[in-house]
Write a protein that holds these residues in place. Structure first.
Motif, PDB file in Angstrom:
ATOM      1  N   VAL A 145       0.854  -1.189   0.000  1.00 13.84           N
ATOM      2  CA  VAL A 145       0.000   0.000   0.000  1.00 13.84           C
ATOM      3  C   VAL A 145       0.889   1.238   0.000  1.00 13.84           C
ATOM      4  CG1 VAL A 145      -1.928  -1.149   1.171  1.00 13.84           C
ATOM      5  CG2 VAL A 145      -0.169  -0.002   2.532  1.00 13.84           C
ATOM      6  N   ARG A 146       0.254   2.410  -0.151  1.00 10.68           N
ATOM      7  CA  ARG A 146       1.019   3.644  -0.086  1.00 10.68           C
ATOM      8  C   ARG A 146       1.499   3.904   1.334  1.00 10.68           C
ATOM      9  NH1 ARG A 146      -2.930   4.629  -3.683  1.00 10.68           N
ATOM     10  NH2 ARG A 146      -4.349   5.439  -2.089  1.00 10.68           N
ATOM     11  N   LYS A 147       2.588   4.620   1.415  1.00 12.19           N
ATOM     12  CA  LYS A 147       3.264   4.853   2.688  1.00 12.19           C
ATOM     13  C   LYS A 147       2.339   5.489   3.720  1.00 12.19           C
ATOM     14  CE  LYS A 147       7.424   5.050   4.790  1.00 12.19           C
ATOM     15  NZ  LYS A 147       8.383   3.923   4.882  1.00 12.19           N
ATOM     16  N   ASP A 148       1.456   6.406   3.271  1.00 12.42           N
ATOM     17  CA  ASP A 148       0.623   7.171   4.204  1.00 12.42           C
ATOM     18  C   ASP A 148      -0.773   6.589   4.385  1.00 12.42           C
ATOM     19  OD1 ASP A 148      -0.263   7.649   1.670  1.00 12.42           O
ATOM     20  OD2 ASP A 148      -0.328   9.849   1.838  1.00 12.42           O
ATOM     21  N   PRO A 150      -3.152   4.036   6.230  1.00 16.36           N
ATOM     22  CA  PRO A 150      -3.200   3.150   7.391  1.00 16.36           C
ATOM     23  C   PRO A 150      -4.337   2.140   7.358  1.00 16.36           C
ATOM     24  CG  PRO A 150      -4.315   5.186   7.936  1.00 16.36           C
ATOM     25  CD  PRO A 150      -3.894   5.298   6.476  1.00 16.36           C
ATOM     26  N   ARG A 151      -5.088   2.055   6.281  1.00 15.34           N
ATOM     27  CA  ARG A 151      -6.329   1.290   6.293  1.00 15.34           C
ATOM     28  C   ARG A 151      -6.132  -0.223   6.278  1.00 15.34           C
ATOM     29  NH1 ARG A 151      -9.271   3.507   1.125  1.00 15.34           N
ATOM     30  NH2 ARG A 151      -7.090   3.444   0.406  1.00 15.34           N
ATOM     31  N   VAL A 152      -5.080  -0.700   5.638  1.00 11.06           N
ATOM     32  CA  VAL A 152      -4.946  -2.138   5.398  1.00 11.06           C
ATOM     33  C   VAL A 152      -3.935  -2.747   6.369  1.00 11.06           C
ATOM     34  CG1 VAL A 152      -4.392  -3.911   3.708  1.00 11.06           C
ATOM     35  CG2 VAL A 152      -5.502  -1.797   2.966  1.00 11.06           C
ATOM     36  N   LYS A 153      -4.434  -3.609   7.243  1.00 10.75           N
ATOM     37  CA  LYS A 153      -3.588  -4.348   8.180  1.00 10.75           C
ATOM     38  C   LYS A 153      -3.530  -5.833   7.844  1.00 10.75           C
ATOM     39  CE  LYS A 153      -3.001  -0.595  10.589  1.00 10.75           C
ATOM     40  NZ  LYS A 153      -1.723   0.153  10.474  1.00 10.75           N
ATOM     41  N   GLY A 154      -4.449  -6.274   6.999  1.00 15.10           N
ATOM     42  CA  GLY A 154      -4.508  -7.669   6.600  1.00 15.10           C
ATOM     43  C   GLY A 154      -5.409  -7.811   5.399  1.00 15.10           C
ATOM     44  N   VAL A 155      -5.512  -9.034   4.865  1.00 15.47           N
ATOM     45  CA  VAL A 155      -6.237  -9.231   3.626  1.00 15.47           C
ATOM     46  C   VAL A 155      -7.712  -8.871   3.736  1.00 15.47           C
ATOM     47  CG1 VAL A 155      -6.674 -11.687   4.094  1.00 15.47           C
ATOM     48  CG2 VAL A 155      -6.587 -10.841   1.717  1.00 15.47           C
ATOM     49  N   ALA A 156      -8.327  -9.065   4.903  1.00 14.22           N
ATOM     50  CA  ALA A 156      -9.751  -8.752   5.065  1.00 14.22           C
ATOM     51  C   ALA A 156     -10.024  -7.266   4.858  1.00 14.22           C
ATOM     52  CB  ALA A 156     -10.234  -9.195   6.440  1.00 14.22           C
ATOM     53  N   GLU A 225      10.116   5.229   0.056  1.00 19.09           N
ATOM     54  CA  GLU A 225       9.406   6.410   0.529  1.00 19.09           C
ATOM     55  C   GLU A 225       7.972   6.462   0.012  1.00 19.09           C
ATOM     56  OE1 GLU A 225      10.676   8.370   2.839  1.00 19.09           O
ATOM     57  OE2 GLU A 225      12.344   6.938   2.760  1.00 19.09           O
ATOM     58  N   ALA A 226       7.671   5.680  -1.011  1.00 20.48           N
ATOM     59  CA  ALA A 226       6.331   5.719  -1.601  1.00 20.48           C
ATOM     60  C   ALA A 226       5.400   4.654  -1.047  1.00 20.48           C
ATOM     61  CB  ALA A 226       6.435   5.559  -3.121  1.00 20.48           C
ATOM     62  N   PHE A 227       5.960   3.525  -0.590  1.00 15.66           N
ATOM     63  CA  PHE A 227       5.125   2.375  -0.246  1.00 15.66           C
ATOM     64  C   PHE A 227       5.448   1.833   1.139  1.00 15.66           C
ATOM     65  CE2 PHE A 227       6.078   2.103  -4.888  1.00 15.66           C
ATOM     66  CZ  PHE A 227       4.814   2.493  -5.340  1.00 15.66           C
ATOM     67  N   GLN A 228       4.522   1.017   1.632  1.00 14.53           N
ATOM     68  CA  GLN A 228       4.779   0.221   2.824  1.00 14.53           C
ATOM     69  C   GLN A 228       4.239  -1.185   2.604  1.00 14.53           C
ATOM     70  OE1 GLN A 228       2.619   1.407   6.380  1.00 14.53           O
ATOM     71  NE2 GLN A 228       1.048   2.428   5.155  1.00 14.53           N
ATOM     72  N   PHE A 229       4.906  -2.118   3.236  1.00 15.57           N
ATOM     73  CA  PHE A 229       4.594  -3.534   3.126  1.00 15.57           C
ATOM     74  C   PHE A 229       3.695  -3.900   4.298  1.00 15.57           C
ATOM     75  CE2 PHE A 229       6.462  -8.020   3.127  1.00 15.57           C
ATOM     76  CZ  PHE A 229       5.832  -8.375   1.956  1.00 15.57           C
ATOM     77  N   VAL A 230       2.526  -4.468   4.016  1.00 12.67           N
ATOM     78  CA  VAL A 230       1.611  -4.836   5.101  1.00 12.67           C
ATOM     79  C   VAL A 230       2.216  -5.939   5.964  1.00 12.67           C
ATOM     80  CG1 VAL A 230      -0.655  -5.827   5.612  1.00 12.67           C
ATOM     81  CG2 VAL A 230      -0.425  -4.041   3.870  1.00 12.67           C
ATOM     82  N   ASN A 231       2.965  -6.847   5.337  1.00  8.34           N
ATOM     83  CA  ASN A 231       3.653  -7.935   6.050  1.00  8.34           C
ATOM     84  C   ASN A 231       2.669  -8.784   6.844  1.00  8.34           C
ATOM     85  OD1 ASN A 231       5.848  -9.473   6.613  1.00  8.34           O
ATOM     86  ND2 ASN A 231       6.714  -8.111   8.167  1.00  8.34           N
ATOM     87  N   SER A 232       1.610  -9.221   6.151  1.00  7.18           N
ATOM     88  CA  SER A 232       0.602 -10.102   6.742  1.00  7.18           C
ATOM     89  C   SER A 232       0.275 -11.197   5.726  1.00  7.18           C
ATOM     90  CB  SER A 232      -0.663  -9.305   7.098  1.00  7.18           C
ATOM     91  OG  SER A 232      -1.653 -10.145   7.680  1.00  7.18           O
ATOM     92  N   PRO A 233       1.178 -12.174   5.552  1.00  6.64           N
ATOM     93  CA  PRO A 233       1.022 -13.176   4.495  1.00  6.64           C
ATOM     94  C   PRO A 233      -0.196 -14.066   4.709  1.00  6.64           C
ATOM     95  CG  PRO A 233       2.812 -13.782   5.977  1.00  6.64           C
ATOM     96  CD  PRO A 233       2.393 -12.400   6.361  1.00  6.64           C
TER      97      PRO A 233
END
Length: 293
Positions: A145-148, A150-156, A225-233
């Motif tokens: 997702v984008r760096k800023d 915060p909505r996605v913490k997991g696949v749901a 700087e543009a993205f972040q990895f949710v890291n919830s496989p």
């Protein structure tokens, strides 16, 4: 046979004489025509990705990344001759290996390849069209997702959001169809790849990209700087080496090369080279092979 430079860059050159093996054949409702084995080729064309940082990126015959390192190791172990690397997209893999289900048997293959090492997940449907050696890595499906955002913490949390997948991939469809999550999968042209999807994510046109963690980690490493990895496989993706359907001899030889790559420590060195600075929990042991039958 090969020259290297930088982070695993490879350049195809003339190779040694191929190891000879009897052509393999397989049956599906009766005997098929014998398949010329990879081991009998006088020249070998290998399809790799050209737009996935860390996995396969490059062009004009020069590529680099973990998949390219795997392909290069196989080439050297099997002494494959006159090797050329070419770009391939997810949507082309079966057809260019001669496994297009929409064409009658015996139809000439357009732009054929002899081997595909291109984040090619083994699935039951694909295994009816091509023969898979390996797998050589077991990735996990995750989310970028984008760096800023915060909505996605997991696949749901993808429910109601706009997502995208490269044409010929099934990662986003898996979220909707297999997991039953009501995400909106963007309708994209046949030419779309994951690099196109990531660009749409960066521009705010979609909300997330979900596919294998190795692929996502490469894009993140390129632009942290543009993205972040949710890291919830949430799934396993078993990367296989694609061969024309029925090439059992070639498959078994490739499996021996993959096993040696892990046992020698070369697979670990390659994974660390490309992904050692990411947060991925890298798998350093040889995966259990699918079998070539």
């Amino acid at each position: 046979m090969w020259t290297r430079g930088g982070r695993g860059r490879t350049v195809a050159a003339l190779g040694a004489v191929a190891v000879l093996a009897l052509p393999a054949c397989s049956a599906e409702g009766g005997a098929e025509a014998p398949v010329e084995s990879l081991l009998d080729k006088t020249s070998v064309t290998i399809g790799v990705k050209a737009d996935q940082p860390g996995v396969g990126i490059g062009g004009d015959g020069v590529y680099e990344g973990f998949d390219v390192d795997v392909a290069n190791y196989i080439v050297e172990e099997l002494e494959l001759p006159n090797v050329e690397f070419v770009s391939i997209t997810s949507n082309e893999r079966e057809a260019r290996l001669g496994g297009d289900p929409d064409l009658p048997p015996g139809t000439p293959v357009k732009d054929p390849v002899d081997m595909v090492v291109a984040t090619y997940s083994v699935t039951p449907a694909r295994s009816t069209l091509v023969t898979f050696a390996g797998p050589y890595y077991v990735a996990k499906q995750d989310i970028l997702v984008r760096k800023d955002d915060p909505r996605v913490k997991g696949v749901a949390d993808l429910a109601g959001l706009e997502i995208c997948q490269g044409e010929g991939s099934n990662s986003a469809d898996r979220v909707v169809t297999e997991l039953g999550i009501d995400a909106n999968v963007l309708d994209v042209p046949d030419s779309y790849t994951y690099s196109d999807c990531v660009q749409l994510l960066k521009e705010g046109e979609i909300d997330a990209v979900t596919t294998d963690d190795l692929i996502l980690a490469g894009f993140l490493d390129e632009d942290p700087e543009a993205f972040q990895f949710v890291n919830s496989p949430f799934t396993e993706e078993r990367y296989g080496v694609g061969l024309p359907h029925g090439d059992v001899a070639g498959c078994e030889a490739v499996n021996r090369a993959i096993d040696k790559m892990f046992q020698s420590g070369e697979a670990e060195r390659s994974l660390v080279r490309w992904f050692g600075e990411t947060d991925l929990d890298l798998v350093m042991s040889v995966p259990q092979f699918e079998g070539c039958g």
